[in-house]
Design a protein around this motif. Structure first.
Motif, PDB file in Angstrom:
ATOM      1  N   LYS A 178     -91.086  17.122 107.206  1.00  0.00           N
ATOM      2  CA  LYS A 178     -92.236  17.809 107.813  1.00  0.00           C
ATOM      3  C   LYS A 178     -91.827  19.170 108.367  1.00  0.00           C
ATOM      4  O   LYS A 178     -92.544  20.161 108.212  1.00  0.00           O
ATOM      5  CB  LYS A 178     -92.838  16.956 108.924  1.00  0.00           C
ATOM      6  N   THR A 179     -90.676  19.216 109.020  1.00  0.00           N
ATOM      7  CA  THR A 179     -90.178  20.478 109.563  1.00  0.00           C
ATOM      8  C   THR A 179     -89.971  21.494 108.451  1.00  0.00           C
ATOM      9  O   THR A 179     -90.328  22.667 108.588  1.00  0.00           O
ATOM     10  CB  THR A 179     -88.868  20.255 110.344  1.00  0.00           C
ATOM     11  N   LEU A 180     -89.405  21.055 107.342  1.00  0.00           N
ATOM     12  CA  LEU A 180     -89.199  21.942 106.193  1.00  0.00           C
ATOM     13  C   LEU A 180     -90.546  22.467 105.695  1.00  0.00           C
ATOM     14  O   LEU A 180     -90.691  23.664 105.424  1.00  0.00           O
ATOM     15  CB  LEU A 180     -88.458  21.207 105.082  1.00  0.00           C
ATOM     16  N   GLY A 181     -91.538  21.585 105.590  1.00  0.00           N
ATOM     17  CA  GLY A 181     -92.862  21.999 105.154  1.00  0.00           C
ATOM     18  C   GLY A 181     -93.512  22.995 106.109  1.00  0.00           C
ATOM     19  O   GLY A 181     -94.122  23.984 105.691  1.00  0.00           O
ATOM     20  N   GLN A 182     -93.366  22.742 107.405  1.00  0.00           N
ATOM     21  CA  GLN A 182     -93.934  23.655 108.407  1.00  0.00           C
ATOM     22  C   GLN A 182     -93.296  25.038 108.314  1.00  0.00           C
ATOM     23  O   GLN A 182     -93.981  26.062 108.354  1.00  0.00           O
ATOM     24  CB  GLN A 182     -93.745  23.079 109.811  1.00  0.00           C
ATOM     25  N   ARG A 183     -91.990  25.054 108.198  1.00  0.00           N
ATOM     26  CA  ARG A 183     -91.273  26.332 108.122  1.00  0.00           C
ATOM     27  C   ARG A 183     -91.671  27.097 106.866  1.00  0.00           C
ATOM     28  O   ARG A 183     -91.925  28.306 106.905  1.00  0.00           O
ATOM     29  CB  ARG A 183     -89.769  26.067 108.147  1.00  0.00           C
ATOM     30  N   LEU A 184     -91.745  26.394 105.743  1.00  0.00           N
ATOM     31  CA  LEU A 184     -92.146  27.017 104.481  1.00  0.00           C
ATOM     32  C   LEU A 184     -93.561  27.576 104.587  1.00  0.00           C
ATOM     33  O   LEU A 184     -93.838  28.695 104.136  1.00  0.00           O
ATOM     34  CB  LEU A 184     -92.034  25.990 103.353  1.00  0.00           C
ATOM     35  N   ALA A 185     -94.465  26.819 105.202  1.00  0.00           N
ATOM     36  CA  ALA A 185     -95.850  27.266 105.350  1.00  0.00           C
ATOM     37  C   ALA A 185     -95.936  28.523 106.219  1.00  0.00           C
ATOM     38  O   ALA A 185     -96.688  29.452 105.900  1.00  0.00           O
ATOM     39  CB  ALA A 185     -96.693  26.146 105.947  1.00  0.00           C
ATOM     40  N   ARG A 186     -95.178  28.561 107.310  1.00  0.00           N
ATOM     41  CA  ARG A 186     -95.213  29.736 108.191  1.00  0.00           C
ATOM     42  C   ARG A 186     -94.757  30.990 107.449  1.00  0.00           C
ATOM     43  O   ARG A 186     -95.375  32.054 107.558  1.00  0.00           O
ATOM     44  CB  ARG A 186     -94.339  29.512 109.433  1.00  0.00           C
ATOM     45  N   PHE A 187     -93.667  30.873 106.690  1.00  0.00           N
ATOM     46  CA  PHE A 187     -93.176  32.034 105.944  1.00  0.00           C
ATOM     47  C   PHE A 187     -94.146  32.410 104.833  1.00  0.00           C
ATOM     48  O   PHE A 187     -94.361  33.596 104.572  1.00  0.00           O
ATOM     49  CB  PHE A 187     -91.773  31.753 105.376  1.00  0.00           C
ATOM     50  N   ALA A 188     -94.742  31.422 104.169  1.00  0.00           N
ATOM     51  CA  ALA A 188     -95.716  31.717 103.116  1.00  0.00           C
ATOM     52  C   ALA A 188     -96.911  32.472 103.686  1.00  0.00           C
ATOM     53  O   ALA A 188     -97.412  33.413 103.070  1.00  0.00           O
ATOM     54  CB  ALA A 188     -96.156  30.423 102.423  1.00  0.00           C
ATOM     55  N   GLN A 189     -97.390  32.043 104.858  1.00  0.00           N
ATOM     56  CA  GLN A 189     -98.502  32.734 105.505  1.00  0.00           C
ATOM     57  C   GLN A 189     -98.136  34.177 105.823  1.00  0.00           C
ATOM     58  O   GLN A 189     -98.911  35.099 105.574  1.00  0.00           O
ATOM     59  CB  GLN A 189     -98.893  32.035 106.801  1.00  0.00           C
ATOM     60  N   THR A 190     -96.958  34.374 106.374  1.00  0.00           N
ATOM     61  CA  THR A 190     -96.517  35.712 106.746  1.00  0.00           C
ATOM     62  C   THR A 190     -96.432  36.620 105.522  1.00  0.00           C
ATOM     63  O   THR A 190     -96.949  37.738 105.532  1.00  0.00           O
ATOM     64  CB  THR A 190     -95.139  35.661 107.442  1.00  0.00           C
ATOM     65  N   VAL A 191     -95.790  36.133 104.474  1.00  0.00           N
ATOM     66  CA  VAL A 191     -95.637  36.933 103.260  1.00  0.00           C
ATOM     67  C   VAL A 191     -97.002  37.209 102.640  1.00  0.00           C
ATOM     68  O   VAL A 191     -97.308  38.345 102.238  1.00  0.00           O
ATOM     69  CB  VAL A 191     -94.692  36.230 102.257  1.00  0.00           C
ATOM     70  N   HIS A 192     -97.854  36.190 102.581  1.00  0.00           N
ATOM     71  CA  HIS A 192     -99.175  36.350 101.972  1.00  0.00           C
ATOM     72  C   HIS A 192    -100.012  37.371 102.729  1.00  0.00           C
ATOM     73  O   HIS A 192    -100.664  38.228 102.127  1.00  0.00           O
ATOM     74  CB  HIS A 192     -99.873  34.979 101.958  1.00  0.00           C
TER      75      HIS A 192
END
Length: 196
Positions: A178-192
């Motif tokens: 879950k932590t990995l997913g949360q971190r990935l989502a935060r970076f994806a949002q930022t980049v997007h």
């Protein structure tokens, strides 16, 4: 809306369990998790064709183009990703040539049945094609307490599990995924939002 593709191959169901936990972490950040898998290879060297156990749709080229981040998951196969997933990754030279995945964040996860069966080398070898695609790799930082207490899977390189097909994920494995997913989502949002 930001989308993260959770692409995995799972024969016994263990990698799919991890994929679902990664997806929960992604969705907890308000990002859409797109669960996809790959088909079985037509036949094994002994001529037997395995029955497909896929419960999610097969990945398409459009899924790659539409995603803002990628989580890639595989069972452990002699310290490397499983052949069906590798076959799909090997077919992405068109996306590589066009630069479709450049600067998108990525993470990896994997499942094996033995504590020292090759989880970390599988995670590391899965990162190699992602680097070729120009993706930004994310792991699990040591601020995640479950990394310090796990008696199963999980490492700084990504989420993992150690279980046979009939065992559930342990609490620490779920938390790390879950932590990995949360971190990935935060970076994806930022980049997007910042790079479009």
């Amino acid at each position: 809306m930001t989308k993260v593709l959770v692409l995995y191959y799972s024969r016994s169901g263990n990698t799919r369990k991890l994929a679902q936990q990664v997806a929960r972490g992604i969705e907890a950040q308000g990002v859409e998790a797109v669960l996809r898998t790959v088909p079985e290879l037509p036949a094994y060297p002994d001529g037997q064709t395995p029955a497909s156990t896929a419960k999610d749709p097969f990945v398409t080229r459009q899924d790659l183009l539409d995603c803002h981040g990628l989580a890639l998951g595989s069972p452990v196969r002699f310290g490397n990703m499983a052949a069906p997933l590798k076959q799909f990754i090997d077919s992405t030279s068109g996306e590589w040539l066009s630069g479709a995945l450049i600067d998108k964040p990525a993470a990896v996860f994997g499942a094996g049945s033995m504590l020292h069966g090759g989880q970390e080398t599988t995670l590391l070898t899965m990162t190699v094609p992602l680097l070729h695609h120009g993706m930004m790799l994310l792991g699990v930082p040591h601020s995640e307490c479950a990394l310090h207490t796990t008696e199963g899977g999980g490492s700084p390189y990504g989420a993992s599990s150690v279980a046979d097909a009939n065992q559930p994920l342990i609490a620490d494995e779920k938390q790390i995924a879950k932590t990995l997913g949360q971190r990935l989502a935060r970076f994806a949002q930022t980049v997007h939002h910042h790079l479009g």
